[in-house]
Design an enzyme around this catalytic site. Structure first.
Site, PDB file in Angstrom:
ATOM      1  N   ARG A 133       0.725  -1.307  -0.036  1.00  0.00           N
ATOM      2  CA  ARG A 133       0.129   0.038   0.009  1.00  0.00           C
ATOM      3  C   ARG A 133       0.847   1.447   0.046  1.00  0.00           C
ATOM      4  O   ARG A 133       2.047   1.179   0.658  1.00  0.00           O
ATOM      5  CB  ARG A 133      -0.719  -0.023   1.190  1.00  0.00           C
ATOM      6  CG  ARG A 133      -1.940   1.184   1.302  1.00  0.00           C
ATOM      7  CD  ARG A 133      -2.842   0.944   0.553  1.00  0.00           C
ATOM      8  NE  ARG A 133      -4.112   1.805   0.943  1.00  0.00           N
ATOM      9  CZ  ARG A 133      -5.069   2.111   0.171  1.00  0.00           C
ATOM     10  NH1 ARG A 133      -5.193   1.860  -1.137  1.00  0.00           N
ATOM     11  NH2 ARG A 133      -6.153   2.711   0.617  1.00  0.00           N
ATOM     12  N   THR A 183     -10.074   0.254  -9.876  1.00  0.00           N
ATOM     13  CA  THR A 183      -9.055  -0.477  -9.371  1.00  0.00           C
ATOM     14  C   THR A 183      -9.003  -1.910 -10.204  1.00  0.00           C
ATOM     15  O   THR A 183      -9.612  -1.798 -11.057  1.00  0.00           O
ATOM     16  CB  THR A 183      -9.326  -0.651  -7.841  1.00  0.00           C
ATOM     17  OG1 THR A 183      -9.573   0.632  -7.175  1.00  0.00           O
ATOM     18  CG2 THR A 183      -8.654  -1.839  -7.197  1.00  0.00           C
TER      19      THR A 183
HETATM   20  O1  DON Z   1      -7.936   1.216  -1.523  1.00  0.00           O
HETATM   21  C1  DON Z   1      -9.129   1.350  -1.345  1.00  0.00           C
HETATM   22  O2  DON Z   1      -9.972   0.907  -0.894  1.00  0.00           O
HETATM   23  C2  DON Z   1      -9.616   2.343  -2.411  1.00  0.00           C
HETATM   24  N1  DON Z   1      -8.404   3.043  -3.105  1.00  0.00           N
HETATM   25  C3  DON Z   1     -10.013   1.338  -3.785  1.00  0.00           C
HETATM   26  C4  DON Z   1     -10.478   1.941  -4.894  1.00  0.00           C
HETATM   27  C5  DON Z   1     -11.473   1.391  -5.912  1.00  0.00           C
HETATM   28  O3  DON Z   1     -11.501   0.273  -5.712  1.00  0.00           O
HETATM   29  C6  DON Z   1     -12.055   2.267  -7.119  1.00  0.00           C
HETATM   30  N2  DON Z   1     -12.358   1.325  -7.979  1.00  0.00           N
HETATM   31  N3  DON Z   1     -13.646   1.166  -8.533  1.00  0.00           N
END
Ligand code: DON
Length: 573
Positions: A117, A384
């Site tokens: 992360r 994502t």
């Molecule tokens: O880490 C997280 O929870 C977010 N940054 C994830 C973002 C995400 O899944 C966007 N997609 N649709």
């Protein structure tokens, strides 16, 4: 036709809310409660193969992984190759300027998770976004956390890879320098975010040649990204976190008023962590611990729901009400307690105990509970991406990676050809106020230098009752990731759906705040939604969400299922 089918189904649901549908003939859609007009039925993309399987948000990336497996690479080699390939062929979310989480289960039963992360730069501070307006944590240089992807992928390969590193990164280099053919999904996606990409010259030059998204069928080349990947091939993580690539990141930060400096880059490390382990109706689920909230929050939901036996039918008022209440409680705990374990104590054991789940279950009555209301901001398009791999020996990798928003901060590092994330928005940038996803979070997830922002990513691996590898799954979708992976698992285990049906089925989501049950499009019968309203649930009917990429064991091998909501696909042999 539609109405009468719907009312027959409704009568069944309302009369028999506790009745689980346990004996489905193969091929029959088992899901009472799905509106018969639900357009995703039988639309999932399915790949089948006897030995090994890769599914990813881009079929080109899946092919890369399959080829690595064929050449003798193991599941980790393939996952690392897919990760780098996605940075080239799926730029909305695949990345080297973002971060992710990987769950690895070896055939000998060893399970490890890797946390790569992003971290807050050393110059970040708790209230840094309070004066700049909410957009500063979403678009532009200040939105970026220190990228973790290259550290994570190289570390996974160092520990578990079998092929030389150059062999697993080479396909990505080729795709960047020689180019790849743009499909409809990628062209449309770049078009949808063009108003953000056009703001930054290097993004505009890379993604909007002639100020247009690359046309479907055209060959898209990214030579600068290819050179950056070559630096990683030649020097490993140091090729990114030190040397000329790092210099270009720091120069980009100076150009746009961002915070990441050379020391932040040099200090970045991926972290191995023990997985979250959840038992659910005899199955074993391995998922991601903090700094992702995914495993804990999904575990809390599963533990609460496990007490309802048999489970009410899919799509029934009884099920959706209980799910909403379970999700509400799990997200309330998430938003309050969870954060980077390097900075806050996460009460994981308590939150995941079956006794605690029983206490929460007792609070759930026939009416909706109430949580304080607020108005969530609209938010930008989010993306994502997830990929799942099973190799011929039975090793498995479940990996979710992100830039947060589609195309992250929209900033491309000039001269290095890759996008930077906007992961800072996953912190409680203004504790008590909603972020891009409407999540209201507290001090546990406040910004601090070097801290990892809390994630919802939920890459997961499921074993069957005989403790054999059964299901590998994950998805994008912000906080909805957690409830989507709950749904995939519950649809398969409780509702006896085939994996494709489990993925196609309409989704519902509650995250405590905003206090409403979100439901996908026309997926659920209007009468069911009315009954939920009568129980006190605010119902928010939305478009579809997510892109589940999952693999399940079959009697003849492995089946890969790619969500019809996304542009992915599978490849096996
Ligand atoms: O880490 C997280 O929870 C977010 N940054 C994830 C973002 C995400 O899944 C966007 N997609 N649709």
């Amino acid at each position: 036709m539609r109405l009468s089918a719907a009312s027959v189904t409704l009568a069944l649901i309302l009369l028999l809310p506790g009745c689980a549908r346990r004996s489905q003939a193969p091929g029959v859609t088992p899901a009472a409660g799905i509106d018969p007009s639900w357009p995703l039925t039988r639309k999932a993309r399915i790949a089948e193969a006897p030995k090994a399987m890769v599914v990813a948000g881009s079929p080109v990336a899946s092919n890369v992984g399959r080829d690595i497996l064929r050449r003798g690479g193991n599941a980790v080699d393939a996952a690392v190759a897919v990760g780098f390939a996605l940075a080239v062929v799926h730029p909305e979310a695949g990345n080297i300027g973002g971060g992710g989480f990987m769950v690895i289960r070896l055939r000998n039963g060893e399970v490890q998770t890797l946390d790569y992360r992003e971290t807050a730069p050393s110059g970040a501070s708790r209230d840094m976004y309070l004066s700049g307006g909410s957009e500063a944590s979403v678009t532009g240089h200040l939105a970026a956390g220190v990228p973790g992807a290259v550290a994570g992928l190289t570390e996974a390969h160092r520990r578990y890879g079998r092929l030389p590193f150059s062999a697993v990164i080479e396909p990505a280099i080729r795709l960047a320098t020689d180019g790849f053919v743009i499909d409809d999904h990628r062209s449309r996606s770049i078009g949808e975010d063009s108003s953000r990409l056009v703001l930054f010259p290097a993004s505009r030059a890379t993604f909007l040649p002639n100020d247009q998204p690359p046309a479907v069928g055209s060959t898209f080349r990214q030579p600068e990204l290819g050179a950056t990947l070559e630096a990683v091939r030649d020097s490993g993580a140091a090729g990114f976190y030190r040397g000329w690539v790092a210099d270009l990141i720091v120069a980009e930060m100076k150009r746009g008023g961002g915070l990441i400096n050379a020391a932040d880059l040099a200090a970045y490390r991926a972290i191995w962590r023990d997985p979250i382990e959840i038992s659910y109706r005899g199955h074993t689920i391995y998922s991601m611990p903090p700094a992702s909230s995914g495993g804990v929050t999904m575990g809390e939901i599963l533990n609460i729901m496990e007490g309802y036996s048999p489970m009410p039918a899919f799509g029934s008022v009884a099920l959706m009400h209980r799910e909403a209440e379970a999700m509400r409680r799990a997200f309330t705990d998430r938003n309050r307690y969870l954060g980077d374990p390097g900075f806050v104590r996460n009460p994981v054991e308590r939150l995941l105990s079956k006794e605690y789940a029983a206490e929460l279950r007792k609070q759930i009555g026939e009416q909706a509970s109430v949580t304080p209301k607020f108005e969530a901001g609209a938010g930008a398009g989010a993306s994502t991406t997830h990929y799942s791999v099973v190799d011929a020996e039975g090793n498995a990798v479940s990996c979710t990676t992100t830039l947060n928003n589609s195309y992250g901060s929209a900033v491309t590092v000039t001269g290095a050809g890759f996008l930077l994330n906007d992961e800072m928005d996953d912190f409680a940038t203004s504790p008590g106020q909603p972020n891009m996803y409407g999540l209201v979070q507290g001090e546990a997830n406040a910004i601090a230098p070097g801290k990892r922002m809390l994630s919802a990513m939920t890459p997961s691996i499921v074993l069957d009752r005989a403790k054999q590898l059964y299901l590998v799954t994950g998805t994008p979708g912000g906080p909805r990731i957690i409830t989507m992976i709950y749904h995939v698992i519950s649809n398969v285990v409780d509702h006896r759906m085939r994996l494709a049906q489990a993925v196609e089925a309409p989704r519902n989501h509650h995250q405590a705040l905003p206090d409403s049950l979100r439901v996908e499009g026309s997926g659920f019968l209007p009468e069911v939604l009315d009954s939920l309203r009568a129980r006190g649930h605010g119902i928010s009917v939305q478009g579809t969400w997510g892109d589940v990429e999952a693999i399940i064991r079959t009697p003849t091998g492995w089946q890969g299922v790619s969500d019809p909501r996304g542009g992915g696909g599978g490849a096996g042999y």
